[in-house]
Design an enzyme around this catalytic site. Structure first.
Site, PDB file in Angstrom:
ATOM      1  N   ASN A  13       0.859  -1.192   0.000  1.00 55.91           N
ATOM      2  CA  ASN A  13       0.000   0.000   0.000  1.00 55.91           C
ATOM      3  C   ASN A  13       0.893   1.240   0.000  1.00 55.91           C
ATOM      4  O   ASN A  13       1.491   1.583   1.013  1.00 55.91           O
ATOM      5  CB  ASN A  13      -0.904  -0.015   1.231  1.00 55.91           C
ATOM      6  CG  ASN A  13      -1.756   1.237   1.332  1.00 55.91           C
ATOM      7  OD1 ASN A  13      -1.930   1.979   0.368  1.00 55.91           O
ATOM      8  ND2 ASN A  13      -2.302   1.485   2.513  1.00 55.91           N
ATOM      9  N   LYS A  15       0.033   4.295  -0.235  1.00 52.26           N
ATOM     10  CA  LYS A  15      -0.613   5.464   0.373  1.00 52.26           C
ATOM     11  C   LYS A  15      -0.429   6.674  -0.556  1.00 52.26           C
ATOM     12  O   LYS A  15      -0.443   6.524  -1.772  1.00 52.26           O
ATOM     13  CB  LYS A  15      -0.096   5.682   1.791  1.00 52.26           C
ATOM     14  CG  LYS A  15      -0.237   4.414   2.650  1.00 52.26           C
ATOM     15  CD  LYS A  15       0.047   4.643   4.101  1.00 52.26           C
ATOM     16  CE  LYS A  15      -0.132   3.336   4.876  1.00 52.26           C
ATOM     17  NZ  LYS A  15       0.037   3.533   6.328  1.00 52.26           N
ATOM     18  N   HIS A 105      -9.488   1.075   5.328  1.00 57.89           N
ATOM     19  CA  HIS A 105      -8.178   1.238   5.961  1.00 57.89           C
ATOM     20  C   HIS A 105      -8.330   2.161   7.166  1.00 57.89           C
ATOM     21  O   HIS A 105      -9.151   3.075   7.174  1.00 57.89           O
ATOM     22  CB  HIS A 105      -7.181   1.818   4.959  1.00 57.89           C
ATOM     23  CG  HIS A 105      -5.763   1.772   5.434  1.00 57.89           C
ATOM     24  ND1 HIS A 105      -5.244   2.716   6.297  1.00 57.89           N
ATOM     25  CD2 HIS A 105      -4.762   0.893   5.175  1.00 57.89           C
ATOM     26  CE1 HIS A 105      -3.981   2.419   6.543  1.00 57.89           C
ATOM     27  NE2 HIS A 105      -3.655   1.320   5.879  1.00 57.89           N
ATOM     28  N   GLU A 107      -6.734   4.584   8.164  1.00 56.63           N
ATOM     29  CA  GLU A 107      -6.597   6.013   7.863  1.00 56.63           C
ATOM     30  C   GLU A 107      -7.878   6.576   7.258  1.00 56.63           C
ATOM     31  O   GLU A 107      -8.215   7.745   7.488  1.00 56.63           O
ATOM     32  CB  GLU A 107      -5.404   6.223   6.930  1.00 56.63           C
ATOM     33  CG  GLU A 107      -4.085   5.932   7.630  1.00 56.63           C
ATOM     34  CD  GLU A 107      -2.924   5.642   6.704  1.00 56.63           C
ATOM     35  OE1 GLU A 107      -1.819   5.414   7.204  1.00 56.63           O
ATOM     36  OE2 GLU A 107      -3.135   5.630   5.462  1.00 56.63           O
ATOM     37  N   GLU A 175      -5.083  -4.877  10.879  1.00 58.02           N
ATOM     38  CA  GLU A 175      -4.067  -3.858  11.107  1.00 58.02           C
ATOM     39  C   GLU A 175      -4.283  -3.219  12.472  1.00 58.02           C
ATOM     40  O   GLU A 175      -5.147  -2.358  12.624  1.00 58.02           O
ATOM     41  CB  GLU A 175      -4.099  -2.802   9.998  1.00 58.02           C
ATOM     42  CG  GLU A 175      -5.495  -2.357   9.561  1.00 58.02           C
ATOM     43  CD  GLU A 175      -5.470  -1.071   8.741  1.00 58.02           C
ATOM     44  OE1 GLU A 175      -4.435  -0.746   8.159  1.00 58.02           O
ATOM     45  OE2 GLU A 175      -6.505  -0.388   8.707  1.00 58.02           O
ATOM     46  N   GLY A 181       3.010   2.258  11.495  1.00 56.23           N
ATOM     47  CA  GLY A 181       3.979   3.333  11.404  1.00 56.23           C
ATOM     48  C   GLY A 181       4.761   3.600  12.676  1.00 56.23           C
ATOM     49  O   GLY A 181       5.573   4.520  12.734  1.00 56.23           O
ATOM     50  N   SER A 221       3.591  -2.047  10.656  1.00 48.87           N
ATOM     51  CA  SER A 221       5.051  -2.061  10.836  1.00 48.87           C
ATOM     52  C   SER A 221       5.664  -3.393  10.421  1.00 48.87           C
ATOM     53  O   SER A 221       6.515  -3.958  11.104  1.00 48.87           O
ATOM     54  CB  SER A 221       5.427  -1.724  12.288  1.00 48.87           C
ATOM     55  OG  SER A 221       5.046  -0.395  12.607  1.00 48.87           O
TER      56      SER A 221
END
Length: 263
Positions: A13, A15, A105, A107, A175, A181, A221
């Site tokens: 991904n 992003k 996702h 985000e 996730e 991250g 991560s």
């Protein structure tokens, strides 16, 4: 549950990174890196999820050079067409030979206020157009402390699959939001403790055969140094990779995880 062999899926991904020229360069370098390492195509499915503006360029390159990467989009609209400025229909993605689309996702849920209802509608939109939805579920640190490891991801997946036809072709991506991250990945055991209940949800909603065939990914991560541990777990079938998918050597090493997974 029916016995089935699931081909591992390593999904990158990107992003909001890389313009279309940078995307072409990365795909070429990744293809060369895997060829130089004598990677066996077919042992692992590789899927790339570029920004919308890169999709046509990457599709053309994959087709022209016969590169064995699947193409996916990072999102889609709940609508098929109409007066929805800025939205991207699943119909458009299908015409670009996209096989996959990421839905829900963390985000999107966090920054765009996507609810479980929106995620369910987008999942149905993907299936309408022959796309395989990569349904993302996961918990924040607060969720983890309040509800435990699997409660929130399980509830999110149940909502996404509500009313779906048995046997639907989907991918599930777990996730843990607290790990994304951060450089602090979940342990393989923590991932397994959530991925197993997620597969049970698929069995309940779509049937035992679908659950046996559905790939459940871990994302958060993921890197070359920890992918092997995750892939040893029975209910982890691949990874949704963020930052490391933008680094050719790192991503190639993740794809080649079978070379450093102990038997």
């Amino acid at each position: 549950m029916a016995a089935v062999t699931r081909t591992p899926l390593i999904a990158g991904n990107w992003k909001m990174n890389l313009d279309h020229q940078q995307a072409i360069a990365l795909v070429q370098k990744l293809d060369w890196a895997l060829k130089d390492a004598k990677h066996e195509n077919g042992s692992v499915e590789v899927a790339l999820f570029p920004p919308f503006t890169d999709l046509r360029s990457v599709q053309t390159l994959i087709a022209a050079d016969k590169i064995s990467f699947a193409l996916g989009a990072q999102d889609l609209s709940v609508h098929d067409s109409g007066a929805y400025t800025g939205e991207i229909s699943g119909q458009f993605l299908a015409k670009l030979d996209c096989r996959y689309v990421i839905i829900g996702h963390s985000e999107r849920r966090q920054y765009h206020d996507e609810t479980d209802a929106v995620v369910a509608a987008k999942t149905k939109a993907a299936l309408r157009h022959g796309l395989v939805p990569v349904i993302c579920v996961g918990e924040t640190a607060e969720d983890l402390e309040k509800h435990g490891a699997s409660a929130v991801p399980v509830a999110q997946l149940e909502a996404a699959l509500e009313g779906m036809a048995p046997g639907a072709d989907i991918v599930v991506a777990y996730e843990p939001v607290w790990a994304i991250g951060s450089g602090q990945a979940a342990t393989p055991e923590q991932a397994q403790q959530v991925c197993a209940p997620l597969r049970a949800v698929v069995a309940d909603k779509l049937g035992a055969d679908a659950a046996a065939a559905t790939r459940v990914l871990y994302g958060g991560s993921v890197g070359a140094s920890n992918i092997a541990g995750f892939m040893r777990e029975p209910d982890v079938d691949g990874a949704l990779v963020g930052g490391a998918s933008l680094k050719v050597d790192d991503f190639a090493a993740i794809i080649r995880f079978q070379k450093h997974v102990g038997v």
